[in-house]
Enzyme design. Structure first.
Site, PDB file in Angstrom:
ATOM      1  N   HIS A  80     -19.116 -29.571   6.613  1.00 43.82           N
ATOM      2  CA  HIS A  80     -19.708 -28.970   5.417  1.00 43.82           C
ATOM      3  C   HIS A  80     -18.732 -29.007   4.246  1.00 43.82           C
ATOM      4  CE1 HIS A  80     -22.469 -26.346   3.257  1.00 43.82           C
ATOM      5  NE2 HIS A  80     -21.531 -25.432   3.082  1.00 43.82           N
ATOM      6  N   PHE A  81     -17.503 -28.558   4.480  1.00 39.62           N
ATOM      7  CA  PHE A  81     -16.473 -28.575   3.438  1.00 39.62           C
ATOM      8  C   PHE A  81     -15.725 -29.909   3.495  1.00 39.62           C
ATOM      9  CE2 PHE A  81     -17.232 -24.020   3.362  1.00 39.62           C
ATOM     10  CZ  PHE A  81     -17.102 -23.722   2.010  1.00 39.62           C
TER      11      PHE A  81
END
Length: 331
Positions: free
Chosen positions: A307-308
């Site tokens: 996600h990051f």
């Protein structure tokens, strides 16, 4: 989203807190972010840390690059702040004016407490809209990530003539993009009871931030603890969890706006680059591919990241952005 049960924030995180916020020297030390950075053969980059008043909100932001260069507006997501762009900004600032604000309720931006300020996505967009006007930005590309996507797309619908391009990094705008991990949040949207609200609180725990938001898909030897430890510290501030629970409930308004976002795409045809961490536990790659339904010329790249994705793949993402904007930036 399903997440481990909450645990108490660590003492080291609380030690950073002073008066409900984190002082800038402590913030900079905590994230170990240098004021200058060098990438390849590009010149040293000076990042400025500034504040802009927008109504009752003091918007903290990072800025780098020439004042007369094309602008890229970087909009962060949950549960982070503009520090998530600490590695990307120096990669782009030689050619672009790069601006990354902290949204109300996040990071170093100071907004009124709940009851005096409505923590909704419409309100976040209102503040960013006022921020853009205060800085005199008339044309800009938008980098949208997570919560930054519905915030930035609201801004784009209001001012389509200003948007030169969109970069979506795990910034969802389609039902296909949701994973199977949204059960507690979706239950809260359907029935905003106190029990359902409390069930979402686990999403805000240190374990959830570290192990669900940051961990999956991120090469362990490349994942710095700076990002998630700072997010954990921010979440430990008084009142922070209830602000986030308000935004979790209001996230349903973003889903309701998806058809309007799609109409904006079809009518205004902004150049769009989707560069996506394929191992995201919240927004799956189908959300990236879905952009091509309304924007057939959209360019989609899937990375072996989570996600990051910027935490481990900032160099790769910046290369995609530079090449894309060089070809397709609307000037």
């Amino acid at each position: 989203m399903d997440a481990p049960n909450p645990t108490h924030p660590r003492r080291a995180a609380l030690a950073l807190l002073a008066g409900g916020t984190i002082a800038l020297p402590a913030l900079q030390a905590a994230r170990a972010e240098p004021a200058q950075a060098k990438s390849k053969d590009r010149p040293m980059t000076t990042v400025r840390y500034l504040t802009q008043k927008v109504g009752e909100v003091d918007v903290f932001y990072r800025e780098a690059g020439p004042l007369d260069a094309p602008v890229i507006l970087l909009l962060h997501g949950f549960p982070s702040a503009s520090h998530m762009f600490r590695d990307l900004i120096p990669e782009l600032a030689d050619r672009y004016r790069v601006i990354a604000p902290d949204l109300p309720g996040f990071g170093q931006t100071k907004a009124p407490p709940r009851g005096q300020f409505t923590y909704s996505f419409d309100a976040l967009a209102d503040v960013v809209d006022g921020f853009v006007d205060a800085l005199g930005l008339r044309r800009y590309a938008i980098y949208i990530f997570d919560y930054g996507a519905p915030t930035g797309l609201r801004l784009a619908m209001r001012h389509p003539e200003r948007v030169t391009a969109i970069i979506s990094q795990n910034g969802n705008a389609y039902l296909e993009g949701f994973s199977d991990n949204w059960g507690p949040w979706q239950a809260y949207w359907r029935d905003p009871s106190e029990a359902n609200r409390e069930a979402c609180r686990a999403s805000l725990s240190p374990d959830a931030i570290r192990d669900f938001q940051y961990g999956p898909g991120s090469p362990p030897d490349l994942l710095s603890p700076d990002g998630y430890e700072l997010d954990i510290a921010y979440m430990a501030r008084p009142g922070a969890e209830d602000i986030q629970l308000d935004l979790i409930l209001d996230y349903r308004s973003n889903v309701e706006l998806y058809p309007a976002f799609h109409t904006y795409f079809r009518e205004h045809r902004p150049p769009l680059l989707a560069v996506w961490g394929r191992h995201d536990q919240a927004f799956i790659p189908a959300g990236a591919q879905a952009y091509k339904r309304d924007l057939p010329d959209a360019e989609v790249h899937l990375l072996d990241a989570g996600h990051f994705a910027l935490e481990t793949h900032a160099r790769e993402i910046s290369a995609y952005i530079r090449e894309f904007l060089e070809r397709r930036l609307v000037r």
